[in-house]
Design an enzyme around this catalytic site. Structure first.
Site, PDB file in Angstrom:
ATOM      1  CB  CYS A 168      36.075 -19.679  23.307  1.00  0.00           C
ATOM      2  SG  CYS A 168      36.111 -18.471  25.012  1.00  0.00           S
ATOM      3  CB  SER A 201      20.767  -7.610  18.467  1.00  0.00           C
ATOM      4  OG  SER A 201      21.848  -6.525  18.658  1.00  0.00           O
TER       5      SER A 201
HETATM    6  C1  LIG Z   1      22.334  -5.881  23.389  1.00  0.00           C
HETATM    7  C2  LIG Z   1      22.152  -4.634  21.766  1.00  0.00           C
HETATM    8  C3  LIG Z   1      23.338  -4.870  20.914  1.00  0.00           C
HETATM    9  O1  LIG Z   1      22.106  -4.009  21.844  1.00  0.00           O
HETATM   10  C4  LIG Z   1      20.585  -4.859  21.123  1.00  0.00           C
HETATM   11  O2  LIG Z   1      19.596  -5.034  21.854  1.00  0.00           O
HETATM   12  C5  LIG Z   1      20.561  -3.961  20.052  1.00  0.00           C
HETATM   13  O3  LIG Z   1      19.519  -4.390  19.224  1.00  0.00           O
HETATM   14  O4  LIG Z   1      21.714  -3.849  19.605  1.00  0.00           O
HETATM   15 MG   LIG Z   2      18.031  -4.558  20.894  1.00  0.00          MG
END
Ligand SMILES: CC(C)(O)[C@@H](O)C(=O)O
Ligand SMILES: [Mg+2]
Length: 573
Positions: free
Chosen positions: A181, A476
């Site tokens: 990218c 996340s």
């Molecule tokens: C940055 C995010 C996507 O919000 C993450 O912190 C999550 O836990 O979903």
């Molecule tokens: Mg999070």
């Protein structure tokens, strides 16, 4: 609406009734509040509004809109604010160690403000990963009549004809590092991925916990999925303000609502939406505020028998706005209830049961986001709990959208995320490896970092399905690939993860729910004699204090014993 409230049975009597409270009343007169309003129930409007990120910038406006509802319902609104730590900004560096800790600080700060000022009821407004559970934990801890309002998701960005979210930017960083990218494309993407106010757009942690708010009964039906920029959010806030007064009149409190069955409902909705693994941390933490033992294994047990129904990012195709347009969480729960996947008898903040609320929804067959529960995307397995010799205290993996559910490979061990990220960036990880990132647990980090930067970099390089990653930290809600988090006991406590050496064989089976370290007992015993506990770099302040008090991840990584001493319940003083 005229309601009569007997203030003598409300906590606010401690600051507003009797001759000895004249000084306290002076403060209220100073703020222009007339005598007849001082006599009304005080309603805390707890906002996580601030300028730190798009998730939070509409919250003060929404909390202020709720004032009108509280007044119409016969109460006196009192707004106050709390802090947030925004994962998207804290990601990939030491800042992330503050994230989970902030959940406790948010809950504690709301608790202290409500206790200190003797508020009788609470409406909370949150927009980012930790502020949602933090607010709900405070509601459960205080047990005053309460409603939870989510500030709403962001709208998707558009890039080269596709809907995109911030996760695409995280993954593009990996793609860029791997030469896939060009920089100008990464810069063009970063400028359009987040087009305005609201929390990250897929079924990531904030939207997952927003679904939990409705499924567990603490939010008004179909209130949470409405995107943050929509002007109708103001009327939702007014409705929450007005409804909380009905809850005060009826004395219906969060602990009446959040029973074990309600927690099971919430866990089912998490799995049915392929939600964030962080829910397996936040649900036990919330349950501990109610005195219900609902740990990672209980969550995992519910996950096992839950079909994956909603086609949401990161595993699927759609974002929260699409979910809202398809009919929201209640549309999803309509089909789940019809298949016996929910307990419809749980009471909710409407004053009616979940089943009664669901009866008011008509199934929409013309949408593509939420499948009929009889024809799910997969019969089980949005999120799966694991246990085995490598994780006697459990672990968690999101498998929604994944092709491969079993993995066996040699360990490649790192003692912090930075070291692992560097190796990923330099393309030093061989295909088939199991990356181990340890000393990132609740105590060890401290703060159990979320590792999207590393997992997204792997995914962006096309390595997402070719390696596995295990950690005593977290991920996340946007993490994709074979990424196993919450491995317990954590390395700082001397769990088996601390004893892994490069080249050891690790076996993960997300079908059977197992995670094992293929090293003999005698070898492990010998390694244990050489193992030395590591200290982290935080010798003072909030992170130090968190590390001293925090419990294991499978119980939610909380810092206090939870609701055991019923006589301390605020609303019963
Ligand atoms: C940055 C995010 C996507 O919000 C993450 O912190 C999550 O836990 O979903
Ligand atoms: Mg999070």
């Amino acid at each position: 609406m005229t309601r009569h409230f007997d203030k003598s049975r409300l906590p606010s009597r401690y600051v507003s009734v009797g001759p000895e409270r004249a000084p306290q009343r002076s403060y209220y007169y100073a703020m222009g509040i007339p005598e007849e309003d001082i006599a009304k129930p005080f309603v805390g409007l707890a906002s996580a509004g601030n300028d730190s990120a798009p998730c939070n910038i509409t919250l003060d406006m929404q909390a202020d809109a709720a004032r009108a509802g509280v007044i119409a319902g016969g109460g006196m609104p009192r707004r106050f604010n709390t802090i947030t730590v925004t994962d998207g900004i804290a990601m990939g560096h030491q800042g992330m160690k503050s994230s989970l800790v902030s959940r406790e600080v948010i809950a504690d700060s709301v608790e202290l403000s409500v206790r200190g000022h003797c508020y009788d009821a609470l409406v909370t407004f949150a927009g980012c990963d930790k502020s949602l559970p933090g607010m709900m934990m405070a509601m459960l801890r205080l047990n005053v009549p309460s409603i939870f309002v989510y500030g709403g998701s962001i709208l998707p960005g558009h890039f080269k004809g596709d809907d995109v979210t911030v996760i695409d930017v995280f993954e593009a960083v990996g793609k860029h590092a791997a030469g896939g990218c060009p920089l100008h494309e990464l810069i063009a993407l970063e400028k359009v991925a987040c087009p305005g106010a609201g929390a990250c757009g897929g079924q990531y942690t904030a939207n997952t916990m927003a679904c939990v708010g409705e499924a567990i009964g603490l939010s008004l039906p179909n209130s949470n999925m409405m995107p943050a920029p929509y002007p109708d959010r103001a009327s939702l806030a007014v409705a929450a303000g007005e409804q909380v007064m009905a809850l005060v009149e009826r004395n219906l409190r969060p602990r009446d609502i959040c029973t074990r069955a309600a927690f099971e409902n919430a866990a089912r909705v998490v799995a049915a939406t392929g939600g964030s693994t962080n829910a397996a941390l936040h649900l036990p933490a919330m349950a501990s505020e109610v005195g219900i033992d609902f740990d990672l294994f209980d969550v995992a047990e519910v996950f096992k028998s839950t079909p994956y129904i909603a086609d949401l990012k990161p595993g699927g195709r759609y974002v929260a706005k699409d979910m809202y347009e398809a009919g929201g969480v209640y549309m999803l729960m309509k089909t789940m209830l019809a298949e016996g996947l929910l307990d419809g008898n749980c009471i909710t903040v409407t004053g009616k049961t979940l089943g009664e609320n669901i009866d008011e929804v008509t199934w929409n067959p013309d949408q593509k986001v939420i499948r009929d529960a009889r024809t799910p995307i997969t019969p089980t397995g949005g999120v799966v709990g694991l246990r085995g010799t490598l994780a006697p205290d459990g672990a968690i993996v999101k498998v929604a959208g994944m092709k491969r559910l079993r993995f066996e490979g040699p360990a490649r061990v790192f003692d912090c995320e930075e070291a692992a990220f560097e190796a990923v960036e330099n393309r030093e990880i061989a295909e088939g490896s199991v990356i181990v990132i340890r000393y990132e647990g609740p105590k060890g980090g401290p703060g159990m970092r979320e590792m999207l930067a590393t997992t997204a970099a792997l995914y962006g390089q096309g390595m997402g399905e070719k390696v596995a990653l295990i950690t005593d930290g977290r991920f996340s809600g946007g993490t994709r690939g074979f990424c196993i988090g919450h491995v317990g006991p954590e390395a700082a406590d001397g769990g088996p993860i601390a004893l892994i050496e490069d080249g050891d064989t690790i076996r993960i089976d997300a079908v059977e729910g197992t995670i094992d370290l293929d090293v003999g007992e005698d070898i492990l015993a010998e390694r244990r004699t050489r193992w030395q506990a590591r200290t982290n770099d935080y010798g003072s302040g909030a992170l130090w204090r968190y590390a001293q008090n925090v419990g294991p991840a499978y119980k939610g990584a909380v810092t206090h014993p939870g609701a055991r001493a019923e006589r301390h319940v605020y609303a019963d003083i």
